[in-house]
Design a protein around this motif. Sequence first.
Motif, short mmCIF file in Angstrom:
data_model
loop_
_atom_site.label_atom_id
_atom_site.label_comp_id
_atom_site.label_asym_id
_atom_site.label_seq_id
_atom_site.Cartn_x
_atom_site.Cartn_y
_atom_site.Cartn_z
N ARG A 50 7.48 -16.55 0.70
CA ARG A 50 8.47 -16.78 -0.29
C ARG A 50 7.95 -16.13 -1.69
O ARG A 50 8.43 -14.85 -1.23
CB ARG A 50 8.06 -18.30 -0.60
N THR A 51 7.50 -15.86 -2.55
CA THR A 51 7.02 -15.36 -3.60
C THR A 51 5.53 -14.47 -3.34
O THR A 51 5.05 -14.81 -4.38
CB THR A 51 7.14 -15.65 -5.06
N HIS A 52 4.60 -15.12 -2.62
CA HIS A 52 3.00 -14.82 -1.87
C HIS A 52 2.67 -13.93 -1.46
O HIS A 52 3.31 -13.60 -0.63
CB HIS A 52 2.65 -16.20 -1.05
N GLU A 53 1.97 -13.21 -2.60
CA GLU A 53 2.16 -11.08 -1.98
C GLU A 53 1.35 -11.60 -1.56
O GLU A 53 0.69 -12.28 -0.51
CB GLU A 53 1.70 -10.99 -3.04
N GLY A 54 1.68 -10.15 -0.16
CA GLY A 54 0.60 -10.09 1.40
C GLY A 54 -0.32 -8.88 0.75
O GLY A 54 -0.87 -8.89 1.45
N VAL A 55 0.35 -8.05 0.74
CA VAL A 55 0.18 -6.35 0.59
C VAL A 55 0.52 -6.20 -0.70
O VAL A 55 1.73 -5.92 -1.29
CB VAL A 55 0.53 -5.58 1.73
N THR A 56 -0.73 -5.60 -1.39
CA THR A 56 -0.35 -4.99 -2.81
C THR A 56 -0.94 -3.36 -2.93
O THR A 56 -1.99 -4.19 -2.48
CB THR A 56 -0.28 -5.21 -3.93
N LEU A 57 -0.18 -2.39 -3.81
CA LEU A 57 -1.22 -1.52 -4.06
C LEU A 57 -0.07 -1.10 -5.27
O LEU A 57 -0.07 -1.05 -5.87
CB LEU A 57 -0.10 -0.29 -3.00
N GLY A 58 -1.79 -0.74 -5.88
CA GLY A 58 -2.18 -0.65 -7.41
C GLY A 58 -2.53 0.88 -8.06
O GLY A 58 -3.52 1.13 -7.24
N THR A 59 -2.36 1.79 -8.60
CA THR A 59 -2.74 3.32 -8.66
C THR A 59 -2.94 3.37 -10.53
O THR A 59 -2.42 2.62 -10.72
CB THR A 59 -1.82 4.07 -8.17
N THR A 60 -4.11 4.16 -10.30
CA THR A 60 -4.93 3.78 -11.50
C THR A 60 -4.63 5.63 -12.21
O THR A 60 -4.61 6.74 -11.48
CB THR A 60 -6.57 3.71 -10.81
N PRO A 61 -5.23 5.67 -13.58
CA PRO A 61 -5.16 6.30 -14.69
C PRO A 61 -6.36 7.31 -14.11
O PRO A 61 -5.36 8.56 -14.17
CB PRO A 61 -5.43 5.79 -15.71
N SER A 62 -7.13 7.13 -13.03
CA SER A 62 -7.91 8.11 -12.94
C SER A 62 -7.96 8.33 -11.73
O SER A 62 -9.26 9.50 -11.48
CB SER A 62 -9.63 7.15 -13.04
N GLY A 63 -6.09 8.34 -11.48
CA GLY A 63 -6.66 9.13 -9.80
C GLY A 63 -6.95 7.83 -8.06
O GLY A 63 -6.67 8.29 -7.30
N GLY A 64 -7.34 6.71 -9.11
CA GLY A 64 -7.94 5.98 -7.92
C GLY A 64 -6.75 4.87 -7.48
O GLY A 64 -5.75 5.06 -7.96
N ALA A 65 -7.11 3.96 -6.18
CA ALA A 65 -6.30 2.99 -5.65
C ALA A 65 -6.52 1.73 -5.91
O ALA A 65 -7.85 2.36 -5.15
CB ALA A 65 -5.39 3.65 -4.91
N VAL A 66 -6.41 0.28 -5.88
CA VAL A 66 -6.41 -0.60 -5.80
C VAL A 66 -5.70 -1.20 -5.05
O VAL A 66 -4.73 -1.77 -5.15
CB VAL A 66 -7.12 -1.52 -6.95
N ALA A 67 -5.57 -2.10 -3.42
CA ALA A 67 -4.89 -2.88 -2.87
C ALA A 67 -5.08 -3.90 -2.06
O ALA A 67 -7.25 -4.47 -2.28
CB ALA A 67 -4.74 -2.10 -1.50
N GLY A 68 -4.35 -4.57 -2.00
CA GLY A 68 -4.64 -6.14 -1.85
C GLY A 68 -3.64 -6.56 0.24
O GLY A 68 -2.84 -6.35 -0.46
N PHE A 69 -4.56 -6.81 1.04
CA PHE A 69 -4.52 -7.28 2.30
C PHE A 69 -4.42 -8.46 2.71
O PHE A 69 -5.19 -9.40 2.83
CB PHE A 69 -4.51 -6.33 3.11
N ARG A 70 -3.53 -9.97 2.74
CA ARG A 70 -3.51 -11.52 3.01
C ARG A 70 -3.89 -11.21 4.28
O ARG A 70 -2.91 -11.00 4.93
CB ARG A 70 -2.86 -12.16 1.76
N ILE A 71 -5.17 -12.27 4.85
CA ILE A 71 -5.24 -11.92 6.13
C ILE A 71 -6.15 -13.57 6.20
O ILE A 71 -6.47 -13.87 5.26
CB ILE A 71 -5.81 -11.24 7.07
N THR A 72 -5.38 -14.16 7.34
CA THR A 72 -5.98 -16.23 7.57
C THR A 72 -7.61 -15.85 8.91
O THR A 72 -7.77 -16.68 9.06
CB THR A 72 -5.04 -16.57 7.90
N GLY A 73 -7.57 -15.01 8.82
CA GLY A 73 -9.31 -14.62 9.89
C GLY A 73 -9.69 -13.25 9.92
O GLY A 73 -9.66 -12.70 9.00
N LEU A 74 -11.07 -13.48 10.94
CA LEU A 74 -11.59 -12.50 10.96
C LEU A 74 -10.92 -11.07 11.18
O LEU A 74 -10.10 -11.17 11.78
CB LEU A 74 -12.59 -12.19 11.98
N PHE A 75 -11.22 -9.75 10.30
CA PHE A 75 -10.33 -9.07 10.87
C PHE A 75 -10.54 -8.63 12.50
O PHE A 75 -11.84 -8.19 12.53
CB PHE A 75 -10.16 -8.24 9.45
#
Length: 375
Positions: free
Chosen positions: A54-79
């Motif tokens: 549905r509307t539950h985010e699983g993988v996201t990516l945001g880019t920053t003004p300083s040239g960096g990036a921050v991402a999220g990655f949903r998982i339900t166990g040890l990687f």
Amino acid sequence: AKKGVMDFQVELNTSKYILVIGDSVAIQLAQALQEAAGATNNEDSRRVLHYSWRTHEGVTLGTTPSGGAVAGFRITGLFSRKQRDNKFQLPPIPGGGWMSEHVDSLREGLRNHSLAISNVSNMKAPKDNFDVVVHQWPFGWMGWNNKHLPAETFFTQENIAEAVNATYNVFGADTLILQTVPMMNNVENMKKQMSKVNSEIYKFAHSYVPPEDGTGVRSVLVMDVAWLSLNLFAYNSVSLEVTNESALNILQERSVHNIHDYQTSAELIIDELNPLLSSRHDCCHPTVKEVVSYACAELVEYDQKKCQRNVYSYDGQHWCMSTMAGRMNGVIGCLLRCADLPRNYQRDCEMRCNDLYMSLNAIEFGDSEELINHY
């Protein structure tokens, strides 16, 4: 709360590529970190690459003004590499499945971002690896797919090592931040679960030695969310008059200069609070009942469906980011600075960062800078 405890936010100026991996709480943390780093400043800087359901985010990516990036990655166990392309255990199913295509979409986003900020005439190969991965362990999901294996049994040195090595092999990060498992409704016995799991996490991080050939993860640091949650639990239960105020002395006496005392303090406060886990109410989940003195700002009976909420967690599982984001973002930023120090300073720096942010100590502007300048 007094000034400097829950009334501040953090701005993160970074060119690093950071990934937060875990369950819905990790997605929360990633969203807060994206906002702190300026990755939500405009519509084009943040994208949802995959919805888990549905509307539950699983993988996201945001880019920053300083040239960096921050991402999220949903998982339900040890990687784990064993769970690659296991489509039968993707969120919201327990087990820890993840898809190569979602990793590929993240890498493509990083490559496009690095191309956009590089001087084309001097550009080397575009960057598509993460620098840092923050592991928020999905403890609440673990064990659900096998009733004979409680969640805490998954946290062995071998399994943590597999998660660390898989993180490097899949995402390329050479700095890992391992969160401790905090208090939550899924915890049935803090001594048997939180104490055991977090001891294993600390043991792994503090005994980790990077490969001699220069490859692999170079730094493993601990983000002690458990200690923050124990502070919140203790103060909340004292305010509800179900715990003696003397318990707060344990929090105040913790020594940042001695790792043995540091972990012993957690054991002592767990001994004080553990009996409170038996008092729950039948609120919001068919099988996991809320711990009243942790999730609520008032005492209620078992059959009472609602309670007045506190200011740090809206359900005993997730954080209220309006009050907690400052501490979460602050400690991650602080630990990133620790990772840039020589290895012989990193452990002391880690403990000081946790003492500053993963507690209810009042924070003043410049405290983090003063901490780093100590080295």
